[in-house]
Design a protein around this motif. Sequence first.
Motif, short mmCIF file in Angstrom:
data_model
loop_
_atom_site.label_atom_id
_atom_site.label_comp_id
_atom_site.label_asym_id
_atom_site.label_seq_id
_atom_site.Cartn_x
_atom_site.Cartn_y
_atom_site.Cartn_z
N LEU A 1 5.35 -9.94 6.93
CA LEU A 1 5.16 -8.90 6.43
C LEU A 1 4.46 -8.16 6.65
O LEU A 1 4.20 -6.50 7.63
CB LEU A 1 5.98 -9.43 4.83
N GLY A 2 3.17 -8.59 6.12
CA GLY A 2 1.55 -7.05 6.43
C GLY A 2 1.20 -7.23 7.95
O GLY A 2 1.43 -6.37 8.03
N VAL A 3 1.74 -7.72 8.75
CA VAL A 3 1.44 -7.59 10.40
C VAL A 3 3.18 -6.51 10.51
O VAL A 3 2.90 -5.67 11.03
CB VAL A 3 2.06 -8.92 11.25
N LEU A 4 4.09 -6.76 9.82
CA LEU A 4 5.12 -5.85 10.78
C LEU A 4 5.24 -4.59 10.18
O LEU A 4 5.18 -3.88 10.78
CB LEU A 4 6.28 -7.01 9.93
N ALA A 5 4.29 -4.60 9.16
CA ALA A 5 4.09 -3.60 7.92
C ALA A 5 3.25 -2.76 9.13
O ALA A 5 3.42 -1.74 8.65
CB ALA A 5 3.86 -3.76 6.23
N TYR A 6 2.00 -3.57 9.13
CA TYR A 6 1.08 -2.48 9.72
C TYR A 6 1.27 -2.42 11.27
O TYR A 6 1.04 -0.56 11.93
CB TYR A 6 0.06 -4.08 9.94
N LEU A 7 2.54 -3.00 12.04
CA LEU A 7 2.49 -1.95 12.40
C LEU A 7 3.41 -1.54 12.68
O LEU A 7 3.38 -0.01 13.87
CB LEU A 7 3.78 -3.15 13.73
N ILE A 8 4.36 -1.16 11.93
CA ILE A 8 5.75 0.31 11.85
C ILE A 8 4.77 1.34 11.35
O ILE A 8 4.54 2.25 11.38
CB ILE A 8 6.46 -0.71 11.33
N LEU A 9 3.81 0.92 9.95
CA LEU A 9 3.51 1.88 9.01
C LEU A 9 2.13 2.40 10.12
O LEU A 9 2.17 4.23 9.58
CB LEU A 9 3.52 1.81 7.81
N LEU A 10 1.47 1.81 10.48
CA LEU A 10 0.12 2.28 10.73
C LEU A 10 -0.58 3.10 12.46
O LEU A 10 -1.37 3.02 12.65
CB LEU A 10 -0.88 1.64 10.40
N VAL B 1 9.17 -3.46 19.06
CA VAL B 1 8.55 -2.54 17.99
C VAL B 1 9.89 -1.22 17.37
O VAL B 1 10.23 -1.43 16.36
CB VAL B 1 7.61 -2.13 18.77
N PHE B 2 10.61 -1.31 18.86
CA PHE B 2 11.56 -0.38 18.70
C PHE B 2 12.42 -0.24 17.98
O PHE B 2 13.08 -0.30 17.05
CB PHE B 2 12.17 0.20 19.79
N VAL B 3 12.83 -1.60 17.76
CA VAL B 3 14.06 -2.37 17.20
C VAL B 3 13.30 -2.28 15.78
O VAL B 3 14.64 -2.14 14.86
CB VAL B 3 15.12 -3.52 17.40
N ALA B 4 12.38 -3.06 15.47
CA ALA B 4 11.45 -3.49 14.31
C ALA B 4 11.77 -1.99 13.53
O ALA B 4 11.76 -1.60 11.92
CB ALA B 4 10.35 -3.93 14.51
N ILE B 5 11.47 -0.48 13.89
CA ILE B 5 11.28 0.49 13.49
C ILE B 5 12.55 0.84 12.79
O ILE B 5 12.42 1.29 12.05
CB ILE B 5 10.52 1.83 14.58
N CYS B 6 13.78 0.78 14.34
CA CYS B 6 14.58 1.51 13.44
C CYS B 6 15.67 0.68 13.12
O CYS B 6 16.48 1.05 11.64
CB CYS B 6 15.80 0.99 14.92
N THR B 7 15.41 -0.47 12.49
CA THR B 7 15.95 -1.63 11.79
C THR B 7 14.57 -1.70 10.71
O THR B 7 14.90 -2.78 9.70
CB THR B 7 16.57 -2.59 12.63
N TRP B 8 14.05 -0.53 10.24
CA TRP B 8 13.00 -0.97 9.13
C TRP B 8 13.47 -1.04 7.63
O TRP B 8 12.82 -2.21 6.49
CB TRP B 8 11.92 -0.02 9.74
N PRO B 9 14.56 -0.16 7.46
CA PRO B 9 14.47 -0.51 5.69
C PRO B 9 15.05 -1.51 5.46
O PRO B 9 15.30 -2.16 4.43
CB PRO B 9 15.17 1.16 6.09
N ILE B 10 16.44 -1.81 6.42
CA ILE B 10 16.97 -3.27 5.73
C ILE B 10 16.02 -4.33 6.16
O ILE B 10 15.89 -5.02 5.80
CB ILE B 10 18.30 -3.27 7.05
N LEU B 11 15.75 -4.53 7.13
CA LEU B 11 13.91 -5.44 7.42
C LEU B 11 13.59 -5.87 6.05
O LEU B 11 13.56 -7.02 6.48
CB LEU B 11 13.49 -5.34 8.87
N ARG B 12 13.13 -4.41 6.04
CA ARG B 12 12.00 -4.94 4.33
C ARG B 12 12.78 -5.28 3.00
O ARG B 12 12.13 -6.09 2.95
CB ARG B 12 11.62 -3.24 5.06
N TRP B 13 14.02 -4.87 2.88
CA TRP B 13 14.51 -5.39 2.59
C TRP B 13 14.76 -7.61 2.38
O TRP B 13 14.47 -7.91 1.44
CB TRP B 13 15.79 -5.41 2.01
#
Length: 106
Positions: A90-99, A47-59
């Motif tokens: 993408l939906g699950v990842l966005a849920y974990l990071i944003l909500l 979760v930490f890596v996903a949050i730190c790389t979220w802008p690049i990962l989202r693109w």
Amino acid sequence: MGRIVQFPTQPRMRAQQARASRKADASKPRSAPSENLIIQILAGVIVFVAICTWPILRWLLCADLIVQVLRVALLSGWASFAALLHIMFLGVLAYLILLVAPASPK
């Protein structure tokens, strides 16, 4: 003094006692999903890596979804199923990071 006679419990009473004990168990707070420390640390790192790389990962994931949608439009077969899996990821990842609120340290 009088003699106290213990009468045997009836099946109806046993069922009520079982329901009451189940309700008491249900009202107890649940523990963490996993008591294993290694799994908790691994999930925290992911979760930490996903949050730190979220802008690049989202693109990157959005570009991947565009490719998947083009595959669905041009091809048939399993392409729609693969696109559905990518959209769900993408939906699950966005849920974990944003909500999901991060756990507070103890």
